[in-house]
Motif scaffolding. Structure first.
Motif, PDB file in Angstrom:
ATOM      1  N   LEU A 241      28.789 125.986  23.561  1.00  0.00           N
ATOM      2  CA  LEU A 241      28.252 127.203  22.946  1.00  0.00           C
ATOM      3  C   LEU A 241      29.328 128.159  22.441  1.00  0.00           C
ATOM      4  O   LEU A 241      29.136 128.845  21.434  1.00  0.00           O
ATOM      5  N   PHE A 242      30.476 128.238  23.162  1.00  0.00           N
ATOM      6  CA  PHE A 242      31.475 129.260  22.827  1.00  0.00           C
ATOM      7  C   PHE A 242      32.910 128.731  22.725  1.00  0.00           C
ATOM      8  O   PHE A 242      33.824 129.509  22.491  1.00  0.00           O
ATOM      9  N   GLY A 243      33.099 127.434  22.917  1.00  0.00           N
ATOM     10  CA  GLY A 243      34.450 126.881  22.876  1.00  0.00           C
ATOM     11  C   GLY A 243      34.927 126.622  21.455  1.00  0.00           C
ATOM     12  O   GLY A 243      34.130 126.440  20.537  1.00  0.00           O
ATOM     13  N   LEU A 244      36.254 126.641  21.280  1.00  0.00           N
ATOM     14  CA  LEU A 244      36.823 126.241  19.995  1.00  0.00           C
ATOM     15  C   LEU A 244      37.029 124.729  20.052  1.00  0.00           C
ATOM     16  O   LEU A 244      38.022 124.235  20.579  1.00  0.00           O
ATOM     17  N   THR A 245      36.044 124.024  19.533  1.00  0.00           N
ATOM     18  CA  THR A 245      36.069 122.554  19.536  1.00  0.00           C
ATOM     19  C   THR A 245      36.763 122.057  18.264  1.00  0.00           C
ATOM     20  O   THR A 245      36.967 122.813  17.316  1.00  0.00           O
ATOM     21  N   GLU A 246      37.090 120.776  18.250  1.00  0.00           N
ATOM     22  CA  GLU A 246      37.697 120.175  17.048  1.00  0.00           C
ATOM     23  C   GLU A 246      36.771 120.369  15.841  1.00  0.00           C
ATOM     24  O   GLU A 246      37.233 120.656  14.731  1.00  0.00           O
ATOM     25  N   LYS A 247      35.475 120.232  16.088  1.00  0.00           N
ATOM     26  CA  LYS A 247      34.499 120.386  14.987  1.00  0.00           C
ATOM     27  C   LYS A 247      34.541 121.811  14.433  1.00  0.00           C
ATOM     28  O   LYS A 247      34.551 122.023  13.222  1.00  0.00           O
ATOM     29  N   ARG A 248      34.586 122.806  15.315  1.00  0.00           N
ATOM     30  CA  ARG A 248      34.645 124.212  14.851  1.00  0.00           C
ATOM     31  C   ARG A 248      35.978 124.500  14.152  1.00  0.00           C
ATOM     32  O   ARG A 248      36.015 125.253  13.191  1.00  0.00           O
ATOM     33  N   GLU A 249      37.049 123.910  14.649  1.00  0.00           N
ATOM     34  CA  GLU A 249      38.365 124.133  14.035  1.00  0.00           C
ATOM     35  C   GLU A 249      38.341 123.735  12.562  1.00  0.00           C
ATOM     36  O   GLU A 249      38.976 124.384  11.726  1.00  0.00           O
ATOM     37  N   ARG A 250      37.592 122.686  12.229  1.00  0.00           N
ATOM     38  CA  ARG A 250      37.530 122.213  10.827  1.00  0.00           C
ATOM     39  C   ARG A 250      36.853 123.235   9.918  1.00  0.00           C
ATOM     40  O   ARG A 250      36.995 123.184   8.706  1.00  0.00           O
ATOM     41  N   ASN A 251      36.114 124.185  10.524  1.00  0.00           N
ATOM     42  CA  ASN A 251      35.433 125.222   9.735  1.00  0.00           C
ATOM     43  C   ASN A 251      36.239 126.522   9.635  1.00  0.00           C
ATOM     44  O   ASN A 251      35.791 127.480   9.015  1.00  0.00           O
ATOM     45  N   LEU A 252      37.411 126.553  10.263  1.00  0.00           N
ATOM     46  CA  LEU A 252      38.257 127.746  10.153  1.00  0.00           C
ATOM     47  C   LEU A 252      38.800 127.864   8.736  1.00  0.00           C
ATOM     48  O   LEU A 252      38.914 126.867   8.011  1.00  0.00           O
ATOM     49  N   LYS A 253      39.153 129.096   8.338  1.00  0.00           N
ATOM     50  CA  LYS A 253      39.803 129.297   7.043  1.00  0.00           C
ATOM     51  C   LYS A 253      41.134 128.529   7.037  1.00  0.00           C
ATOM     52  O   LYS A 253      41.755 128.369   8.093  1.00  0.00           O
ATOM     53  N   ASP A 254      41.566 128.109   5.850  1.00  0.00           N
ATOM     54  CA  ASP A 254      42.805 127.324   5.752  1.00  0.00           C
ATOM     55  C   ASP A 254      43.994 128.043   6.372  1.00  0.00           C
ATOM     56  O   ASP A 254      44.867 127.425   6.973  1.00  0.00           O
ATOM     57  N   ILE A 270      38.900 125.929  24.756  1.00  0.00           N
ATOM     58  CA  ILE A 270      39.556 125.340  23.588  1.00  0.00           C
ATOM     59  C   ILE A 270      39.838 123.855  23.864  1.00  0.00           C
ATOM     60  O   ILE A 270      40.233 123.495  24.978  1.00  0.00           O
ATOM     61  N   ASP A 271      39.599 123.023  22.873  1.00  0.00           N
ATOM     62  CA  ASP A 271      39.825 121.591  23.049  1.00  0.00           C
ATOM     63  C   ASP A 271      41.317 121.305  23.206  1.00  0.00           C
ATOM     64  O   ASP A 271      42.162 121.921  22.555  1.00  0.00           O
ATOM     65  N   ASP A 272      41.602 120.352  24.062  1.00  0.00           N
ATOM     66  CA  ASP A 272      42.973 119.969  24.391  1.00  0.00           C
ATOM     67  C   ASP A 272      43.821 119.706  23.145  1.00  0.00           C
ATOM     68  O   ASP A 272      44.970 120.137  23.052  1.00  0.00           O
TER      69      ASP A 272
END
Length: 302
Positions: A241-254, A270-272
């Motif tokens: 629900l609130f972690g910075l996963t690899e999937k969410r990281e791909r949606n960060l601004k460049d 945060i993912d390892d």
């Protein structure tokens, strides 16, 4: 108003109320120390600094000690676990005792909120807050802001999201006050039972999807013992629900960067794989803590 025995500009009790000019002064001086050609300077030789930790800490205490030794101060490390405070001596008495012995400044980490503010007017030496309860952790926020400025070249106009347990976080509060003073925009993201409602007027609470659109995505350490209090159901659910996963990281601004005050619960907030990702500034933050603390100690002693 009762005048402090030490100039107001010598204590560092928090970033709330500190001006942009004062913060910039510390950042600029930290930059000087970061680029100093030798590791050890005799700049503050002959001064005595006591690290008074009434609450456990490894990283912050070592970082302060490294900063103090690089400035050639004499360092006294004091741990409450082996002190007379356990026997009933008050914190005031302990600080007053060390002051009477001739220390020139005190770095204090403490659990109760408000104690440092009460101590400061009664003590003749400058005090530096190394974290008090869920109130403030000014040097952590200063090193965070320093890290952002070093990466982007500026702070004004940056959007910073702080994600995690805002309610119990002194890091979130100090960053909020410091970033607002510097002209940045701050958003919070937290489970409903980990929000601090009194801070909502300064930084809106947004969804995780909204939070990761910021220029800086700062994850907070979640205390896993809060499981027992029912604040989080499980580490896995918190990550989802609130972690910075690899999937969410791909949606960060460049251009976005990832930050975390450490220590990190890997694969929870945060993912390892993201801890040493090219976007991550986590180990840079730890490095930057030493010159920031050198600047703060210098400010107290000169």
């Amino acid at each position: 108003m009762h005048q402090l025995k030490v100039g107001l500009d010598k204590h560092l009790l928090g970033l709330k109320g500190l001006s942009k000019t004062e913060i910039l002064g510390i950042l600029n001086r930290a930059s000087y120390w970061e680029n100093y050609p030798t590791k050890v300077t005799n700049y503050l030789s002959g001064h005595f600094v006591a690290n008074m930790f009434f609450e456990n800490s490894t990283r912050t205490r070592f970082s302060f000690e490294m900063a103090e030794k690089r400035l050639s101060t004499e360092v006294l490390n004091f741990s409450a676990a082996v002190s007379s405070v356990q026997k009933g001596e008050s914190i005031y008495d302990t600080v007053k005792t060390l002051e009477s012995m001739g220390i020139d400044a005190g770095v204090i980490r403490i659990k109760p909120i408000g104690v440092l503010q009460e101590l400061a007017p009664k003590i003749k030496i400058p005090l530096i807050n190394a974290g008090d309860g869920n109130n403030e952790h000014p040097t952590q926020a200063l090193l965070d802001i320093y890290t952002m400025r070093k990466h982007f070249g500026y702070i004004e106009g940056l959007h910073v999201s702080i994600i995690g347990d805002i309610l119990h976080s002194r890091v979130a509060r100090s960053n909020l006050w410091g970033l607002l003073a510097m002209g940045a925009k701050v958003s919070f993201c937290a489970p409903r039972n980990m929000q601090a409602p009194e801070l909502a007027e300064f930084a809106p609470y947004v969804s995780i999807e909204e939070a990761i659109k910021a220029d800086v995505v700062m994850m907070l350490r979640v205390q896993l013992e809060r499981h027992d209090q029912g604040m989080i159901k499980s580490a896995e659910q918190y990550r989802e629900l609130f972690g910075l996963t690899e999937k969410r990281e791909r949606n960060l601004k460049d251009h976005a960067i990832i930050m975390h005050p450490a220590p990190v619960n890997r694969n929870v907030e945060i993912d390892d794989s993201l801890i040493e990702h090219p976007r991550s500034k986590i180990f840079s933050q730890i490095s930057n803590g030493v010159p920031i603390r050198m600047a703060v100690i210098e400010r107290a002693l000169t």
